[in-house]
Design an enzyme around this catalytic site. Structure first.
Site, short mmCIF file in Angstrom:
data_model
loop_
_atom_site.label_atom_id
_atom_site.label_comp_id
_atom_site.label_asym_id
_atom_site.label_seq_id
_atom_site.Cartn_x
_atom_site.Cartn_y
_atom_site.Cartn_z
N GLY A 196 7.03 -2.57 2.60
CA GLY A 196 6.14 -1.20 2.82
C GLY A 196 6.65 -0.32 3.22
N SER B 93 6.77 2.41 1.32
CA SER B 93 6.28 3.48 0.58
C SER B 93 5.06 5.01 2.03
CB SER B 93 5.02 3.53 -0.31
OG SER B 93 4.76 2.15 -0.26
N ASP C 266 5.34 -6.30 -5.62
CA ASP C 266 4.02 -7.59 -4.95
C ASP C 266 4.20 -9.19 -3.73
OD1 ASP C 266 1.46 -8.31 -4.34
OD2 ASP C 266 1.37 -8.38 -6.65
N TYR D 142 -7.27 -10.79 10.00
CA TYR D 142 -5.74 -9.54 9.97
C TYR D 142 -4.66 -10.79 11.89
CZ TYR D 142 -2.66 -6.19 11.41
OH TYR D 142 -1.12 -5.31 11.33
N LYS E 167 -0.89 -12.30 11.25
CA LYS E 167 0.36 -12.22 12.56
C LYS E 167 0.56 -12.90 13.68
CE LYS E 167 0.46 -7.92 10.49
NZ LYS E 167 2.04 -7.52 10.14
#
Length: 248
Positions: A18, A20, A66, A154, A158
Site C-alpha cells: 500500500g 503508493s 494485487d 471494515y 480489521k
C-alpha cells in the site's frame, strides 16, 4: 548499542504494501529516512515509481502487486528476496450500514484487509523470506475496538486481522520474529480530505479527538519503532494511535 542505533533501520530491507499513497507512502518514506532499503508495493505501477524516486538513500525498489490475486502475491514474494520486516499497509474502506451492505461490499473488504495480508505473510514465511529477528507490522484501525457507524464490514476485517496476528506471534516466536498491529484513528490523508468534501466538514468528529487528527508521520514513526530493535521484547500486541479518542 546506542539509543540512536536501537531505533535505526540501517542495513534493514523493509517491504511496505500500500506504499503508493496515504499512510503506506509515508511509512515507505520514513523507513528510508531511518536508513532502510525499501521495497514499495501497491497496485499502481506509475505511482510506485514516483514514490521510490523520492525516497532518501539508494537501492530501493518497487513491485506492483494485487493482494486479491494469488499469482501476484507469489510473484511479489519471489521478487522481494530476504527481508528484515514488512508493513502491511494496503487496505480499503467502504461505508455502508450492515443492513444495506451487499455480499460484494463485505467480501471485498475482508479479501483486501484480512485475507490478502494473511496470504502474503504465509508465502513470505513459507519461503523463509523474513530473517530471524525480523518484524511484521499490520495496519489495523480503531474501528476494530470501538463502534463506528457504517463500517461494520471494515471494522470486522480489521478485528479479524488483529486476532490472526496474536496467534501468528506465537507461531513465529521461535525465530524471534515479532508480530504487532497499529490501530490508528482518523489521519490526515487524501481519504480524509475526500470525506471532508463529501460531508461538508468533520468539526464534530474532530472535537472527539483531544489531540486532534493524526498525521501519516505519527503512524510511520510507530511503525519504525516496531520494525527496529527498540521493540525486540514486544510481540502479539496492538498499539492504538488516536489522539485520545478512545480514552473517554
Amino acid at each position: 548499542m546506542s539509543i540512536q542505533e536501537v531505533f535505526s533501520l540501517n542495513g534493514k530491507r523493509i517491504l511496505v504494501t500500500g506504499a503508493s499513497s496515504g499512510i503506506g507512502r509515508q511509512i515507505a518514506q520514513s523507513c528510508a529516512q531511518a536508513g532502510a532499503t525499501v521495497i514499495a508495493s501497491g497496485r499502481d505501477e506509475a505511482r510506485l515509481q514516483a514514490v521510490v524516486a523520492g525516497l532518501a538513500g539508494v537501492g530501493h525498489g518497487h513491485f506492483a502487486c494485487d493482494l486479491g490475486d494469488d499469482e501476484s502475491i507469489s510473484d511479489l514474494v519471489k521478487h522481494v528476496g530476504k527481508i528484515d520486516g514488512v508493513v502491511h499497509s494496503a487496505g480499503i474502506s467502504m461505508l455502508a450500514p450492515l443492513r444495506l451492505a451487499s455480499r460484494k461490499h463485505i467480501e471485498d473488504q475482508i479479501r483486501t484487509n484480512t485475507v490478502g495480508p494473511m496470504l502474503l505473510t504465509q508465502q513470505l514465511l513459507l519461503r523463509n523470506a523474513i530473517l530471524a529477528g525480523g518484524s511484521i507490522v499490520f495496519i489495523s484501525s480503531i474501528s476494530a475496538h470501538i463502534g463506528v457507524h457504517g463500517v461494520s464490514a471494515y471494522g470486522g476485517s480489521k478485528a479479524a486481522l488483529e486476532g490472526m496476528a496474536r496467534s501468528l506471534s506465537m507461531e513465529v516466536a521461535k525465530k524471534k520474529i515479532r508480530i504487532n498491529c497499529l490501530a490508528p484513528g482518523l489521519v490526515e490523508t487524501p481519504m480524509l480530505e475526500a470525506a471532508r468534501s463529501t460531508t461538508g466538514g468533520l468539526e464534530e468528529t474532530l472535537a472527539r479527538y483531544p489531540l486532534g487528527f493524526g498525521l501519516p508521520e505519527d503512524v510511520a514513526h510507530a511503525a519504525i519503532f516496531f520494525l527496529s530493535q527498540a521493540s525486540r521484547w514486544i510481540t502479539g500486541t496492538t498499539l492504538v494511535l488516536d489522539g485520545g479518542h478512545t480514552v473517554g
